[in-house]
Design a protein around this motif. Structure first.
Motif, PDB file in Angstrom:
ATOM      1  N   PRO A  83       2.365  69.819 -59.716  1.00  0.00           N
ATOM      2  CA  PRO A  83       1.403  70.749 -60.307  1.00  0.00           C
ATOM      3  C   PRO A  83       0.263  71.131 -59.376  1.00  0.00           C
ATOM      4  O   PRO A  83      -0.175  70.337 -58.546  1.00  0.00           O
ATOM      5  N   ILE A  84      -0.208  72.350 -59.554  1.00  0.00           N
ATOM      6  CA  ILE A  84      -1.463  72.798 -58.977  1.00  0.00           C
ATOM      7  C   ILE A  84      -2.311  73.256 -60.156  1.00  0.00           C
ATOM      8  O   ILE A  84      -1.958  74.227 -60.839  1.00  0.00           O
ATOM      9  N   ALA A  95      -5.435  74.813 -62.154  1.00  0.00           N
ATOM     10  CA  ALA A  95      -6.421  75.878 -61.996  1.00  0.00           C
ATOM     11  C   ALA A  95      -7.802  75.396 -62.433  1.00  0.00           C
ATOM     12  O   ALA A  95      -7.939  74.326 -63.039  1.00  0.00           O
ATOM     13  N   PRO A  96      -8.854  76.171 -62.155  1.00  0.00           N
ATOM     14  CA  PRO A  96     -10.205  75.760 -62.549  1.00  0.00           C
ATOM     15  C   PRO A  96     -10.379  75.556 -64.049  1.00  0.00           C
ATOM     16  O   PRO A  96     -11.267  74.807 -64.467  1.00  0.00           O
ATOM     17  N   ASP A  97      -9.541  76.196 -64.879  1.00  0.00           N
ATOM     18  CA  ASP A  97      -9.662  76.009 -66.328  1.00  0.00           C
ATOM     19  C   ASP A  97      -9.006  74.715 -66.796  1.00  0.00           C
ATOM     20  O   ASP A  97      -9.002  74.415 -67.998  1.00  0.00           O
ATOM     21  N   GLY A  98      -8.451  73.933 -65.861  1.00  0.00           N
ATOM     22  CA  GLY A  98      -7.842  72.653 -66.191  1.00  0.00           C
ATOM     23  C   GLY A  98      -6.375  72.720 -66.533  1.00  0.00           C
ATOM     24  O   GLY A  98      -5.708  71.688 -66.663  1.00  0.00           O
ATOM     25  N   GLY A  99      -5.828  73.922 -66.696  1.00  0.00           N
ATOM     26  CA  GLY A  99      -4.421  74.075 -67.017  1.00  0.00           C
ATOM     27  C   GLY A  99      -3.551  74.130 -65.778  1.00  0.00           C
ATOM     28  O   GLY A  99      -4.030  74.285 -64.650  1.00  0.00           O
ATOM     29  N   LEU A 100      -2.233  74.008 -65.993  1.00  0.00           N
ATOM     30  CA  LEU A 100      -1.276  74.117 -64.895  1.00  0.00           C
ATOM     31  C   LEU A 100      -1.239  75.558 -64.417  1.00  0.00           C
ATOM     32  O   LEU A 100      -0.794  76.454 -65.123  1.00  0.00           O
ATOM     33  N   GLY A 101      -1.720  75.786 -63.195  1.00  0.00           N
ATOM     34  CA  GLY A 101      -1.822  77.144 -62.677  1.00  0.00           C
ATOM     35  C   GLY A 101      -0.693  77.558 -61.772  1.00  0.00           C
ATOM     36  O   GLY A 101      -0.374  78.744 -61.663  1.00  0.00           O
ATOM     37  N   ALA A 102      -0.070  76.580 -61.098  1.00  0.00           N
ATOM     38  CA  ALA A 102       0.989  76.903 -60.146  1.00  0.00           C
ATOM     39  C   ALA A 102       1.829  75.660 -59.883  1.00  0.00           C
ATOM     40  O   ALA A 102       1.456  74.544 -60.261  1.00  0.00           O
ATOM     41  N   VAL A 103       2.962  75.883 -59.228  1.00  0.00           N
ATOM     42  CA  VAL A 103       3.869  74.807 -58.830  1.00  0.00           C
ATOM     43  C   VAL A 103       4.006  74.834 -57.315  1.00  0.00           C
ATOM     44  O   VAL A 103       4.293  75.887 -56.725  1.00  0.00           O
TER      45      VAL A 103
END
Length: 243
Positions: free
Chosen positions: A194-195, A197-205
């Motif tokens: 996982p990567i 995002a600033p919002d705490g959610g999974l933003g990228a792989v």
């Protein structure tokens, strides 16, 4: 145009998963216990990747980690004993192109793995970020079970994370995110991880990494953005009855 390298494979899998392996993952990364429950390992005979739980019985990883391979999802149970779960189904993104790095073709390097049985209760599905266009200078967090020290297999197998700033080497992208910080970044075994995002959610792989000079890790990390692929993710999960 700078060429990216896919995260290299790893032959000494047993060493990386051994109980005596020292802590390590992500070059210059550190512990992140709050993120660890979202993440597992995907292993095969010649190496391993990382993956993120999206449902009790579904994980998201990189397509190149699972396409055409016999894999198992690996974790350690409450007693620290190794456990392996077989896949029930694998869905590779229709936009994935094997060997795209050689032909320089666009590739959506994502795959969903449905497990034969759910992960233990200690694992928590990750929320998906709505971030579609990362901005240069934003801090995203790359995480995984990969090597802490390049070329040392026994430095992998433990979860680590590192905050990295977004860069735009070719301008903003609607498919990819690039992260760069001197001496820090993804390495062998972090593919599919996982990567956040600033919002705490999974933003990228995580799908690629590059080093400096002859190094293959610790300079530039590349991920496939999740939000632009939500239609495929949601459709697949719904078809599996996972969401």
């Amino acid at each position: 145009m700078q060429r990216f390298r896919r995260l290299p494979g790893m032959g000494a899998l047993a060493a990386a998963l051994g109980a005596a392996a020292p802590a390590g993952a992500i070059v210059q990364g550190g512990p992140a216990p709050e993120l660890a429950p979202h993440t597992v390992m995907v292993v095969e005979r010649q190496g391993f990747c990382s993956a993120t739980a999206l449902a009790p019985d579904v994980v998201l990883t990189a397509a190149h980690c699972v396409a055409g391979k016999e894999v198992r999802v690996f974790y350690r149970d409450a007693a620290n004993a190794p456990a392996f779960l077989a896949p029930r189904a694998v869905a590779v993104h229709p936009g994935y192109v094997k060997g795209a790095e050689q032909s320089r073709r666009k590739s959506i390097d994502l795959a969903l793995v449905r497990l034969a049985e759910p992960l233990p209760k200690g694992f928590a599905p990750a929320a998906l970020s709505e971030a579609t266009r990362p901005t240069a200078g934003e801090t995203w967090t790359v995480a995984g079970y990969g090597l802490q020290t390049e070329g040392e297999p026994r430095s992998g197998g433990q979860f680590r994370a590192a905050p990295l700033p977004v860069v735009e080497p070719y301008g903003p992208s609607s498919i990819l995110v690039w992260l760069k910080s001197p001496g820090r970044g993804a390495c062998t075994g972090d593919s599919g991880g996982p990567i956040f995002a600033p919002d705490g959610g999974l933003g990228a792989v995580t799908v690629w990494a590059e080093g400096t000079g002859k190094s293959r890790c610790g300079a530039l990390t590349q991920g496939v953005l999740v939000a632009p692929q939500r239609a495929w993710i949601d459709k697949t999960l719904a078809g599996w009855g996972a969401r």
